[in-house]
Scaffold this motif. Structure first.
Motif, PDB file in Angstrom:
ATOM      1  N   LEU A  46       0.835  -1.203   0.000  1.00  0.00           N
ATOM      2  CA  LEU A  46       0.000   0.000   0.000  1.00  0.00           C
ATOM      3  C   LEU A  46       0.870   1.254   0.000  1.00  0.00           C
ATOM      4  O   LEU A  46       0.621   2.212  -0.746  1.00  0.00           O
ATOM      5  CB  LEU A  46      -0.923   0.002   1.222  1.00  0.00           C
ATOM      6  N   TYR A  49      -0.221   5.109  -1.055  1.00  0.00           N
ATOM      7  CA  TYR A  49      -1.401   5.230  -0.197  1.00  0.00           C
ATOM      8  C   TYR A  49      -1.017   5.838   1.151  1.00  0.00           C
ATOM      9  O   TYR A  49      -0.081   5.393   1.801  1.00  0.00           O
ATOM     10  CB  TYR A  49      -2.048   3.858   0.019  1.00  0.00           C
ATOM     11  N   VAL A 109     -10.047   2.813  -1.109  1.00  0.00           N
ATOM     12  CA  VAL A 109      -9.320   1.648  -1.615  1.00  0.00           C
ATOM     13  C   VAL A 109     -10.331   0.572  -1.981  1.00  0.00           C
ATOM     14  O   VAL A 109     -11.297   0.333  -1.234  1.00  0.00           O
ATOM     15  CB  VAL A 109      -8.325   1.122  -0.568  1.00  0.00           C
TER      16      VAL A 109
END
Length: 371
Positions: A180, A185, A191
């Motif tokens: 991630l 992110y 997501v």
């Protein structure tokens, strides 16, 4: 140990993800992080050891370095081990186990090396040595340099303490968190995982967005050390307040059992209020309302003969769905085979380095926002 009482702390991770973990250590304010083979070195005190176990998502374990010295004979190893102030670190009433590895050294028998350390601990401290002990001493002899560490984590750190239900080939939470992070992110965007299994990516993303500390509900081996201060530890655990994310997190899977597992795991992780899991095929998938974000997926790899045709069809369907319905979204796809990633038809950037996972080597493929 340095004059200010600090010492080296080692955050272990999968080879290939050291720099990603180093970025996480920097973001969490740890001192002097440096990526090295197999992990990240930081400097700190015991309070930093506790905090690393509590807040670092990408590490598999946290090791406290207690001594390092050059040694070429077993008798010298035992002599040096007896000089370590074990009573300042370990408790006499708490059993320990010792693991040793030897590489390119004149001491080459790891079992004999472990026995010498065990003898030193047993006779100098009076502690019991047991293979089943929660507290572990790790000895690494590499090119005649012996490094002695305490495993402060106990169980591997991907075991967050909430996931009772897992799918057949689960992605470990620490790996999921680093993938991630590699995808950019930071908790501020939605997501989607269209093949969510037991919900690892979705739950991990939701926890990051909510500011939930990964080690908040589990035990650690350092709680059994002489250096442990329970009052200070409880204050540390209570030092961060969770928030309600501004976005939601979505998982889907064609298997009803996977959806049930994901929902149960999200409930135990306290993220059910802002996660959503639905049973559906890849072709039925559509982008949720709201701003674009990240699609991250760990599809089947297919290690059995006869899987190739089915997998090509699955990857093609995934690529078509994302290309047609997820404009503005970035994609992160983890697979063992570049040819499978290519079957999606998505415009992937040059991939990252392969990472060991479940006896295989997997690679993260990423896109820029889809047009």
């Amino acid at each position: 140990m340095k004059r200010d009482g600090s010492f080296e702390i080692f955050l272990a991770t999968a080879p290939g993800l050291e720099t990603v973990l180093c970025d996480e250590a920097k973001a969490n304010g740890f001192r002097a992080p440096k990526a090295v083979d197999g992990g990240v070195r930081i400097e700190g005190r015991w309070h930093d050891v506790w905090r690393a176990n509590l807040v670092i998502r990408g590490a598999s374990r946290v090791l406290a370095r207690v001594d390092a010295f050059r040694v070429t004979h077993l008798t010298d190893l035992e002599k040096r081990a007896r000089r370590i102030p074990w009573g300042d670190i370990l408790r006499r009433d708490v059993p320990v186990h010792v693991e040793a590895t030897c590489k390119s050294s004149r001491i080459y028998h790891s079992g004999a090396a472990a026995q010498r350390i065990e003898t030193a601990i047993r006779e100098e401290l009076g502690a019991t040595v047991s293979e089943d002990a929660e507290v572990g001493v790790r000895v690494r002899i590499d090119k005649d340099l012996c490094t002695v560490s305490i495993d402060t984590s106990g169980e591997l750190l991907h075991k967050r303490g909430f996931k009772e239900a897992v799918s057949k080939a689960p992605m470990r939470e620490n790996l999921a968190s680093l993938f991630l992070r590699q995808c950019g992110y930071d908790g501020s965007e939605p997501v989607v995982d269209p093949m969510c299994g037991s919900g690892t990516f979705v739950i991990e993303a939701a926890e990051i967005a909510a500011g939930l500390m990964p080690g908040r509900t589990r035990r650690f081996a350092f709680e059994q050390l002489a250096t442990f201060d329970d009052e200070a530890w409880q204050k540390l655990r209570a030092s961060k307040t969770a928030i309600v994310p501004a976005v939601r997190f979505y998982g889907s899977d064609r298997d009803a059992g996977a959806i049930a597992m994901s929902r149960a795991n999200a409930e135990r992780a306290d993220v059910a209020a802002f996660t959503q899991f639905e049973q559906q095929t890849v072709s039925e998938l559509s982008a949720p309302d709201g701003p674009p974000g990240l699609v991250i997926v760990n599809p089947p790899y297919g290690t059995r003969i006869g899987d190739t045709k089915r997998l090509h069809s699955l990857y093609r369907a995934l690529g078509q769905t994302l290309a047609n319905k997820f404009a503005g979204w970035r994609v992160g796809l983890i697979t063992t085979d570049a040819a499978l990633a290519k079957m999606t038809g998505l415009p992937f950037k040059p991939p990252t380095a392969p990472v060991p996972h479940g006896g295989l080597r997997v690679t993260l493929f990423q896109t820029d926002p889809l047009s």
